[in-house]
Design a protein around this motif. Structure first.
Motif, PDB file in Angstrom:
ATOM      1  N   GLY A 238      -6.637   6.380 -17.886  1.00  0.00           N
ATOM      2  CA  GLY A 238      -6.793   7.787 -18.192  1.00  0.00           C
ATOM      3  C   GLY A 238      -6.101   8.154 -19.493  1.00  0.00           C
ATOM      4  O   GLY A 238      -5.470   7.318 -20.145  1.00  0.00           O
ATOM      5  N   PRO A 239      -6.228   9.391 -19.921  1.00  0.00           N
ATOM      6  CA  PRO A 239      -5.649   9.841 -21.192  1.00  0.00           C
ATOM      7  C   PRO A 239      -4.165   9.518 -21.311  1.00  0.00           C
ATOM      8  O   PRO A 239      -3.391   9.731 -20.378  1.00  0.00           O
ATOM      9  CB  PRO A 239      -5.883  11.358 -21.163  1.00  0.00           C
ATOM     10  N   GLY A 240      -3.789   8.960 -22.457  1.00  0.00           N
ATOM     11  CA  GLY A 240      -2.395   8.654 -22.730  1.00  0.00           C
ATOM     12  C   GLY A 240      -1.926   7.310 -22.231  1.00  0.00           C
ATOM     13  O   GLY A 240      -0.795   6.900 -22.523  1.00  0.00           O
ATOM     14  N   THR A 269      -5.209   0.824 -25.538  1.00  0.00           N
ATOM     15  CA  THR A 269      -5.057   2.274 -25.505  1.00  0.00           C
ATOM     16  C   THR A 269      -6.316   2.925 -24.936  1.00  0.00           C
ATOM     17  O   THR A 269      -7.417   2.709 -25.441  1.00  0.00           O
ATOM     18  CB  THR A 269      -4.801   2.825 -26.918  1.00  0.00           C
ATOM     19  N   TRP A 270      -6.139   3.717 -23.872  1.00  0.00           N
ATOM     20  CA  TRP A 270      -7.274   4.395 -23.251  1.00  0.00           C
ATOM     21  C   TRP A 270      -7.851   5.419 -24.212  1.00  0.00           C
ATOM     22  O   TRP A 270      -7.130   6.162 -24.875  1.00  0.00           O
ATOM     23  CB  TRP A 270      -6.833   5.080 -21.963  1.00  0.00           C
ATOM     24  N   GLY A 271      -9.183   5.464 -24.298  1.00  0.00           N
ATOM     25  CA  GLY A 271      -9.843   6.437 -25.151  1.00  0.00           C
ATOM     26  C   GLY A 271     -11.110   6.949 -24.506  1.00  0.00           C
ATOM     27  O   GLY A 271     -11.520   6.512 -23.419  1.00  0.00           O
ATOM     28  N   GLU A 272     -11.764   7.880 -25.190  1.00  0.00           N
ATOM     29  CA  GLU A 272     -12.989   8.464 -24.653  1.00  0.00           C
ATOM     30  C   GLU A 272     -14.087   7.410 -24.495  1.00  0.00           C
ATOM     31  O   GLU A 272     -14.901   7.500 -23.567  1.00  0.00           O
ATOM     32  CB  GLU A 272     -13.468   9.586 -25.577  1.00  0.00           C
ATOM     33  N   ARG A 275     -13.772   5.872 -21.086  1.00  0.00           N
ATOM     34  CA  ARG A 275     -14.285   6.747 -20.022  1.00  0.00           C
ATOM     35  C   ARG A 275     -15.810   6.726 -19.982  1.00  0.00           C
ATOM     36  O   ARG A 275     -16.416   6.632 -18.901  1.00  0.00           O
ATOM     37  CB  ARG A 275     -13.785   8.179 -20.228  1.00  0.00           C
TER      38      ARG A 275
END
Length: 306
Positions: A238-240, A269-272, A275
């Motif tokens: 998820g974000p962050g 690093t999680w990013g859009e 998702r």
């Protein structure tokens, strides 16, 4: 069938322009071949007219040094693409520039350089150069789904320049899937890569694909199905979030054919893009459609790694 966005071993660094020109997302089904009409890798006006890849013959290694300028699922900029006309650059086409020439003026020599030793004259290239091109084409078929087919007409330069019988109409271009040359693209007048021995190169690529699919003719024992790694927990995504599990998830999404939203590739690093890729996978599975929020849970993880 986009399974990766980077060509293995490709050189990027200052030759990468994907951060300057984002390009359109694509699901590639065409490979367009160009020749640079030069002997070195150029900047393509700092990426403004760059292809996805440039293949520079390495005479010492008898192989290609491949430079990557844009992701393989993002449109490049090496074709003329007129406003209000047919889509060329953005029509699901991966573009490959071959360093060298198709101009018969340089068939044997060029400014003191010798063909086959210092540069490649592509209609009459060293056999290893055709082998290297066939290997790249075979990889494009296996990993990007590019059909191993193409036009039968590859006229010699300079007769390949302009409005020839080989130039596709808009409707032919829109329907085409496979491998073609710059000389086939509508809205363009360029004649490269000229009369390369396409049938010969294609036969080499098909042989490589057949050898790979049969294990080179040897009998192999089926490997046991791998066990899915343990789900690390919802709090890892998820974000962050930044950790090895995010990259592990991304790599698996790419391997399963759900990496189209990555511009370069998965990272820690999680990013859009993560998702959107997870959501695309969830929507592809009936068990997950009711909860396609783009965040992996235990079932998404299990199905993804199965």
């Amino acid at each position: 069938m986009t399974s990766t966005t980077l060509y293995p071993g490709s050189i990027r660094g200052s030759h990468w322009y994907g951060d300057t020109y984002e390009g359109d997302l694509m699901d590639p089904n065409v490979l367009a071949l160009h020749t640079t009409e030069g002997t070195t890798v150029v900047s393509y006006s700092n990426g403004a007219s760059a292809p996805n890849l440039t293949a520079k013959p390495n005479f010492a290694k008898k192989a290609f040094d491949v430079y990557q300028h844009f992701a393989l699922n993002r449109s490049a900029r090496a074709l003329v693409n007129k406003a209000g006309g047919v889509e060329t650059n953005t029509n699901n086409v991966i573009q490959l520039e071959l360093v060298g020439t198709c101009d018969p003026k340089h068939k044997t020599s060029w400014n003191g350089l010798k063909a086959g030793e210092d540069y490649v004259y592509w209609p009459d290239a060293p056999e290893w150069a055709y082998d290297a091109l066939a290997e790249l084409i075979a990889w494009m078929h296996t990993n990007m789904g590019i059909p191993l087919s193409g036009p039968s007409e590859w006229p010699a330069y300079p007769s390949s320049y302009g409005a020839t019988s080989a130039r596709m109409t808009f409707s032919e271009w829109n329907a085409f899937k496979g491998i073609c040359g710059h000389l086939h693209a509508p809205e363009n007048v360029h004649g490269d890569p000229g009369n390369i021995p396409f049938a010969k190169i294609l036969a080499k690529a098909k042989a490589l694909v057949g050898k790979s699919s049969t294990g080179g003719g040897s009998t192999t024992t089926a490997k046991p199905k791998p066990t899915a790694p343990a789900f690390p927990g919802r709090d890892k995504f998820g974000p962050g979030k930044k950790n090895k599990y995010v990259k592990q998830l991304g790599a698996r999404l790419v391997a399963k054919g759900f990496g189209k939203h990555y511009r370069v590739g998965p990272s820690q690093t999680w990013g859009e893009a993560d998702r959107l890729n997870v959501r695309a996978f969830q929507l592809s599975r009936a068990e997950l459609k009711g909860d396609a929020d783009g965040l992996p849970g235990p079932l998404t993880w299990k199905l993804l790694f199965s």
